[in-house]
Write a protein that holds these residues in place. Structure first.
Motif, PDB file in Angstrom:
ATOM      1  N   LEU A   1       6.921  -3.185 -17.577  1.00 54.52           N
ATOM      2  CA  LEU A   1       7.181  -3.360 -19.014  1.00 54.52           C
ATOM      3  C   LEU A   1       8.443  -2.606 -19.420  1.00 54.52           C
ATOM      4  N   SER A   2       8.574  -1.403 -18.906  1.00 51.21           N
ATOM      5  CA  SER A   2       9.727  -0.561 -19.231  1.00 51.21           C
ATOM      6  C   SER A   2      11.020  -1.225 -18.767  1.00 51.21           C
ATOM      7  N   LYS A   3      10.942  -1.809 -17.581  1.00 51.70           N
ATOM      8  CA  LYS A   3      12.113  -2.490 -17.014  1.00 51.70           C
ATOM      9  C   LYS A   3      12.512  -3.695 -17.878  1.00 51.70           C
ATOM     10  N   LEU A   4      11.502  -4.406 -18.340  1.00 51.31           N
ATOM     11  CA  LEU A   4      11.778  -5.578 -19.198  1.00 51.31           C
ATOM     12  C   LEU A   4      12.497  -5.147 -20.473  1.00 51.31           C
ATOM     13  N   ALA A   5      12.064  -3.993 -21.008  1.00 47.73           N
ATOM     14  CA  ALA A   5      12.664  -3.492 -22.246  1.00 47.73           C
ATOM     15  C   ALA A   5      14.120  -3.089 -22.019  1.00 47.73           C
TER      16      ALA A   5
ATOM     17  N   GLY B   1      14.667  -4.159 -27.544  1.00 46.65           N
ATOM     18  CA  GLY B   1      14.791  -3.368 -26.334  1.00 46.65           C
ATOM     19  C   GLY B   1      14.058  -2.042 -26.385  1.00 46.65           C
ATOM     20  N   GLU B   2      13.284  -1.821 -27.414  1.00 46.07           N
ATOM     21  CA  GLU B   2      12.566  -0.557 -27.581  1.00 46.07           C
ATOM     22  C   GLU B   2      11.127  -0.737 -27.104  1.00 46.07           C
TER      23      GLU B   2
ATOM     24  N   GLN C   1       3.449   8.634 -24.151  1.00 45.48           N
ATOM     25  CA  GLN C   1       4.576   9.560 -24.305  1.00 45.48           C
ATOM     26  C   GLN C   1       5.783   9.169 -23.457  1.00 45.48           C
ATOM     27  N   SER C   2       5.547   8.261 -22.515  1.00 44.12           N
ATOM     28  CA  SER C   2       6.679   7.757 -21.729  1.00 44.12           C
ATOM     29  C   SER C   2       7.506   6.753 -22.526  1.00 44.12           C
ATOM     30  N   CYS C   3       6.941   6.256 -23.634  1.00 47.05           N
ATOM     31  CA  CYS C   3       7.621   5.212 -24.411  1.00 47.05           C
ATOM     32  C   CYS C   3       8.745   5.817 -25.264  1.00 47.05           C
ATOM     33  N   ASN C   4       9.614   4.910 -25.756  1.00 45.38           N
ATOM     34  CA  ASN C   4      10.715   5.366 -26.608  1.00 45.38           C
ATOM     35  C   ASN C   4      10.184   5.989 -27.895  1.00 45.38           C
ATOM     36  N   ARG C   5       9.104   5.433 -28.381  1.00 44.88           N
ATOM     37  CA  ARG C   5       8.590   5.884 -29.670  1.00 44.88           C
ATOM     38  C   ARG C   5       7.061   5.800 -29.642  1.00 44.88           C
TER      39      ARG C   5
ATOM     40  N   GLU D   1      16.174  -3.724 -19.248  1.00 48.41           N
ATOM     41  CA  GLU D   1      17.070  -4.676 -18.581  1.00 48.41           C
ATOM     42  C   GLU D   1      17.205  -6.004 -19.337  1.00 48.41           C
ATOM     43  N   GLU D   2      16.132  -6.432 -20.007  1.00 44.29           N
ATOM     44  CA  GLU D   2      16.194  -7.752 -20.646  1.00 44.29           C
ATOM     45  C   GLU D   2      16.138  -7.660 -22.170  1.00 44.29           C
ATOM     46  N   ASN D   3      16.234  -6.433 -22.671  1.00 40.54           N
ATOM     47  CA  ASN D   3      16.293  -6.209 -24.116  1.00 40.54           C
ATOM     48  C   ASN D   3      15.064  -6.765 -24.855  1.00 40.54           C
ATOM     49  N   ILE D   4      13.944  -6.789 -24.167  1.00 38.93           N
ATOM     50  CA  ILE D   4      12.706  -7.265 -24.791  1.00 38.93           C
ATOM     51  C   ILE D   4      11.994  -6.052 -25.410  1.00 38.93           C
ATOM     52  N   SER D   5      11.595  -6.183 -26.665  1.00 36.31           N
ATOM     53  CA  SER D   5      10.821  -5.105 -27.297  1.00 36.31           C
ATOM     54  C   SER D   5       9.390  -5.164 -26.785  1.00 36.31           C
ATOM     55  N   VAL D   6       8.823  -4.007 -26.606  1.00 35.81           N
ATOM     56  CA  VAL D   6       7.427  -3.951 -26.154  1.00 35.81           C
ATOM     57  C   VAL D   6       6.640  -3.073 -27.128  1.00 35.81           C
ATOM     58  N   LEU D   7       5.542  -3.615 -27.627  1.00 40.34           N
ATOM     59  CA  LEU D   7       4.652  -2.818 -28.473  1.00 40.34           C
ATOM     60  C   LEU D   7       3.341  -2.660 -27.713  1.00 40.34           C
ATOM     61  N   LEU D   8       3.015  -1.419 -27.442  1.00 42.79           N
ATOM     62  CA  LEU D   8       1.940  -1.111 -26.508  1.00 42.79           C
ATOM     63  C   LEU D   8       0.835  -0.360 -27.232  1.00 42.79           C
ATOM     64  N   VAL D   9      -0.352  -0.898 -27.221  1.00 42.53           N
ATOM     65  CA  VAL D   9      -1.504  -0.161 -27.748  1.00 42.53           C
ATOM     66  C   VAL D   9      -2.186   0.502 -26.564  1.00 42.53           C
ATOM     67  N   THR D  10      -2.395   1.797 -26.640  1.00 49.39           N
ATOM     68  CA  THR D  10      -2.999   2.479 -25.485  1.00 49.39           C
ATOM     69  C   THR D  10      -3.792   3.716 -25.903  1.00 49.39           C
ATOM     70  N   HIS D  11      -4.734   4.078 -25.047  1.00 50.73           N
ATOM     71  CA  HIS D  11      -5.443   5.349 -25.198  1.00 50.73           C
ATOM     72  C   HIS D  11      -4.872   6.389 -24.240  1.00 50.73           C
ATOM     73  N   ASN D  12      -4.001   5.911 -23.368  1.00 47.32           N
ATOM     74  CA  ASN D  12      -3.432   6.771 -22.327  1.00 47.32           C
ATOM     75  C   ASN D  12      -2.252   7.547 -22.919  1.00 47.32           C
ATOM     76  N   ILE D  13      -2.490   8.822 -23.218  1.00 50.31           N
ATOM     77  CA  ILE D  13      -1.466   9.643 -23.888  1.00 50.31           C
ATOM     78  C   ILE D  13      -0.225   9.805 -23.012  1.00 50.31           C
ATOM     79  N   GLU D  14      -0.461   9.982 -21.735  1.00 50.05           N
ATOM     80  CA  GLU D  14       0.661  10.167 -20.807  1.00 50.05           C
ATOM     81  C   GLU D  14       1.577   8.946 -20.834  1.00 50.05           C
ATOM     82  N   LEU D  15       0.914   7.762 -20.798  1.00 50.99           N
ATOM     83  CA  LEU D  15       1.663   6.500 -20.837  1.00 50.99           C
ATOM     84  C   LEU D  15       2.396   6.356 -22.175  1.00 50.99           C
TER      85      LEU D  15
END
Lengths: 226, 397
Positions: free
Chosen positions: A189-193, A36-37, A211-215, A195-209
C-alpha cells in the motif's frame, strides 16, 4: 508545493435507528485527503471509523454534510454516477479478502476492469501486470482458496488498483494477517502511495502500522479528536 | 435447478401434446359434422303476425324472440324452395345449397325390416355441402346419380339388415311402397346417422312422401364455417325461416371439447407453475448465499442492474433451453401420439389418435412458461439489486 485535496469531507453526520432509538455514529466529521498520502484512522471499536470509510467510499449516504472527490460534490450525484465513480476512482480493501471463490485469481483481479468496459484480453493483460508487480503471477490461474492469507489479501489489493484509482480505502486490511504478512501488505500500500500517487485511507487497530502512515486521524465517539 | 429445467421442458412438451390431442379430436369432430350436416340448416318457418323479430344485433349474435307464440303461424318445412334458394344465392360466403326432403320410413331387406330416416337429395347440390362422396365405403356414386330409384344406405343399417351394394330393398311408408336398388353404403363416423339415415333422390322422396314441391330443409355450405352464427342470424332475420348454425346445433359437444381443452391446459400449466416455484426457490437461496459477493461487486462499481442481471440472465438461459427442448419434445411426442392406434366410433370415426398441428399450442406453452420463469427470476433479481453493500459488508466483518 501545496496539492489541492483529492477528497474533502465536511460536517458529516450519520445515524441509524436501533430498536427505534437513534444512534449517532458520526458527529460533524470533517477531513481531507491529499494525493499520494497514506492516512490511517485509529480509534476504539464502534467509534465510527468504518462508517466514515464507507461514506467516503460512496457505499452509503450521510444524514448531512458534503463529500467532494476531485472537487466534485459526490453526494449530489445519482446512484449510477456514484457506481461509476466507485469503479473508476476508488478501490476497496477489506479485512477479509472477499475474493469471488468461483473465479480464478486472474479473473478476480480483472473483474473491475471488465466492468469498466474493457475487453477480456486487455483486462487479463493488465491483471497479469499487476499480479506480476505483487509477485503473484505464478498464482494467476489458481482459485482463491488455494492461496495463503497474505496472498489472498495482496490479490484483493491488486483487484482494488486494477483501474488505477485515485484513492484506496482499506478497512483493517491486516486485521486477519500475521505480523509478517501485515508488513508485506502495508509495504504494498505504501509503495502504491509513493510510486503511483494513489491516496490510501487505512482504518486500523494496529498502532504500529498507523504510525508508519503519513498522517494519523484519531476518532472517538463519532468525532475526530486529533 | 436441473429439476426445474426438466420441469419446464416436460411442462411445455405435455402442454403441446395435450392441446394437440384435445384440439385434434375437436377439429376432427367439426370436420365430421360439417361434412355430414353442413354449416347451416334452414328449416321451418314462423310467421309472427305481431312482428317476428323483436330484437337482433348487427353482428347477429342476439337471438330471435317471438313476442307471441300463440299468434305465430308455424309452417312446417320449406314451402317455396326455389324462392328460398334464389334468396340464399345473394348471400356472400355460401359455397353450396342443398335442398333436403326428410321423412321416416321402414326399410326392408331380404329377411327383416328397420326404421330409417330418409333424406331426399340432389347429389350434385348435396356434394357441395357435405363430404358424402368421401363417405362412400362401398359402391359407386355414379350409380346413385344416374338411377333415380337407387339408394345410399348408412353402414350400420347395412350391417343390421345384412345389405350390400346391388341388393334391392323395399321402403314402406308415406304414399305406399317403393323398391330401390342399393348404389352404395356410406359411413359418416357419427353412429347416430350411420344407423338410421339413407339417401334417395329428391324427386323420389317427393313422390314417396306425396309432396310434389316441398322440401324439409336446406343444408348450406360456407367458405368460412366460423361465420355460420352471424350468417344464420341474418338468414333467419331476412327469410323468416329457422336457421341453425353448426355451432348452435353441436353446442353440447363443442362445450365438452372446450372444457377438456381448458382443463388439460390448466393441469399441465401446473407443472410449469411448480417448475417456476422451483426456480424461484433456487434463485432466492442463491441471492441469500451470494449476498456478500453481490455487496463486494457493488463496491467495485457494479450497479444494481448488474446484480439483478446475473439472475435474470440465468433465468433467460433456463427459459431458452426449456423452451427449445420443450417444443422439440412436444413436436416429437405429438407425432408419436398420432401413431398410437385408437378405435373410436360414436361422435366420429377414427382408428388412431387425432392430433392438430397448430402453432398456437406452442405459442401458448411458450407464453405460460415465459411468464412463470420471468416472474420466478425477476423477484430474486430485484432483491439482489436492492442489496445495500455498506450494510452487508459491515455485518460480515
Amino acid at each position: 508545493m501545496k496539492h489541492s485535496p483529492l477528497l474533502q469531507a465536511k460536517n458529516l453526520r450519520y445515524s441509524f435507528n436501533e430498536a427505534g432509538i437513534p444512534t449517532h455514529v458520526l458527529k460533524d466529521v470533517s477531513m481531507e485527503l491529499l494525493p499520494g498520502e497514506i492516512t490511517s484512522i485509529v480509534g476504539p471499536s464502534g467509534c465510527g471509523k468504518s462508517t466514515l470509510l464507507y461514506l467516503l467510499g460512496l457505499l452509503d449516504r450521510p444524514d448531512s454534510g458534503d463529500i467532494f472527490l476531485h472537487e466534485k460534490d459526490v453526494l449530489k450525484c445519482d446512484d449510477q454516477t456514484r457506481t461509476v465513480l466507485r469503479n473508476h476512482k476508488l478501490g476497496f480493501v477489506f479485512q477479509f479478502h472477499f475474493l469471488i471463490k468461483e473465479l480464478s485469481v486472474l479473473d478476480n483481479v480483472a473483474l473491475p476492469m471488465r466492468k469498466a468496459g474493457h475487453s477480456a484480453t486487455t483486462s487479463h493483460k493488465k491483471a497479469r501486470n499487476v499480479l506480476d508487480k505483487f509477485g503473484l503471477l505464478d498464482k494467476a490461474s489458481r482459485f482463491p482458496h488455494k492461496l495463503s492469507g497474505g496472498e489472498q489479501q495482496r490479490v484483493a489489493i491488486a483487484r482494488a488498483i486494477i483501474n488505477s484509482p485515485s484513492l484506496i480505502l482499506a478497512d483493517e486490511p491486516t486485521g486477519n494477517l500475521d505480523s509478517e504478512n501485515s508488513k508485506i501488505v502495508y509495504s504494498v500500500l505504501s509503495k502504491l502511495a509513493t510510486e503511483e500517487n494513489i491516496s490510501v485511507l487505512l482504518v486500523t487497530h494496529n498502532i504500529e502500522l498507523a504510525q508508519s502512515c503519513n498522517r494519523v486521524i484519531r476518532m472517538r465517539d463519532g468525532r475526530i479528536i486529533e | 435447478m436441473a429439476m426445474s429445467l426438466i420441469g419446464i421442458i416436460f411442462g411445455i412438451s405435455f402442454f403441446v401434446i395435450t392441446q394437440a390431442q384435445t384440439s385434434g379430436f375437436e377439429a376432427f369432430f367439426i370436420r365430421t359434422i360439417l361434412g355430414t350436416n353442413g354449416a347451416i340448416k334452414i328449416s321451418d318457418r314462423f310467421q309472427d303476425m305481431d312482428g317476428t323479430v323483436s330484437k337482433v344485433s348487427e353482428d347477429g349474435k342476439s337471438q330471435f324472440f317471438f313476442r307471441s307464440r300463440e299468434e305465430a303461424r308455424y309452417t312446417e318445412g320449406i314451402v317455396f324452395p326455389d324462392e328460398i334458394r334464389n334468396a340464399l344465392a345473394s348471400y356472400q360466403g355460401i359455397t353450396g345449397i342443398s335442398e333436403v326432403l326428410e321423412g321416416t320410413a321402414e326399410l326392408s331387406g331380404v329377411s327383416r325390416s328397420f326404421p330409417v330416416i330418409f333424406h331426399g337429395i340432389r347429389h350434385h347440390d348435396h356434394s357441395q355441402v357435405s363430404e358424402l362422396d368421401n363417405q362412400l365405403i362401398g359402391g359407386v356414386m355414379d350409380n346413385f346419380t344416374t338411377d333415380p330409384m337407387s339408394i345410399l344406405v348408412g353402414s350400420r343399417i347395412a350391417e343390421r339388415l345384412m345389405l350390400k351394394k346391388g341388393d334391392r330393398v323395399v321402403m314402406k311408408g308415406g304414399t305406399g311402397t317403393i323398391q330401390l336398388k342399393i348404389a352404395g353404403l356410406f359411413e359418416t363416423g357419427v353412429s347416430q346417422i350411420d344407423k338410421n339415415r339413407i339417401y334417395i333422390h329428391l324427386s323420389t322422396a317427393r313422390q314417396f312422401k306425396g309432396e310434389r314441391f316441398a322440401g324439409s330443409f336446406f343444408q348450406v355450405g360456407l367458405s368460412n364455417p366460423e361465420k355460420a352464427p352471424e350468417l344464420a342470424a341474418q338468414i333467419q332475420y331476412h327469410l323468416g325461416h329457422r336457421s341453425v348454425s353448426w355451432q348452435e346445433r353441436e353446442k353440447v359437444w363443442l362445450d365438452v371439447f372446450k372444457a377438456l381443452r381448458i382443463s388439460s391446459a390448466i393441469t399441465v400449466s401446473s407443472i410449469l407453475l411448480l417448475s417456476g416455484l422451483g426456480i424461484f426457490n433456487v434463485f432466492a437461496i442463491m441471492v441469500i448465499e451470494k449476498t456478500r459477493d453481490i455487496a463486494i461487486l457493488r463496491s467495485m462499481g457494479f450497479s444494481r442492474f448488474d446484480a439483478s442481471a446475473v439472475f435474470l440472465w440465468q433465468g433467460v438461459i433456463i427459459l431458452f433451453i426449456g423452451l427449445l427442448s420443450g417444443c422439440i419434445f412436444g413436436f416429437i411426442g405429438t407425432y408419436f401420439i398420432s401413431e398410437i392406434p385408437l378405435r373410436i366410433r360414436g361422435i366420429f370415426s377414427t382408428d388412431s389418435f387425432v392430433v392438430n398441428w397448430d402453432i398456437s399450442h406452442y405459442l401458448w406453452a411458450i407464453t405460460i412458461a415465459s411468464v412463470f420463469v420471468i416472474i420466478a427470476s425477476w423477484i430474486p433479481a430485484r432483491r439482489a439489486g436492492k442489496i445495500e453493500p455498506a450494510k452487508i459488508i459491515r455485518e460480515t466483518l
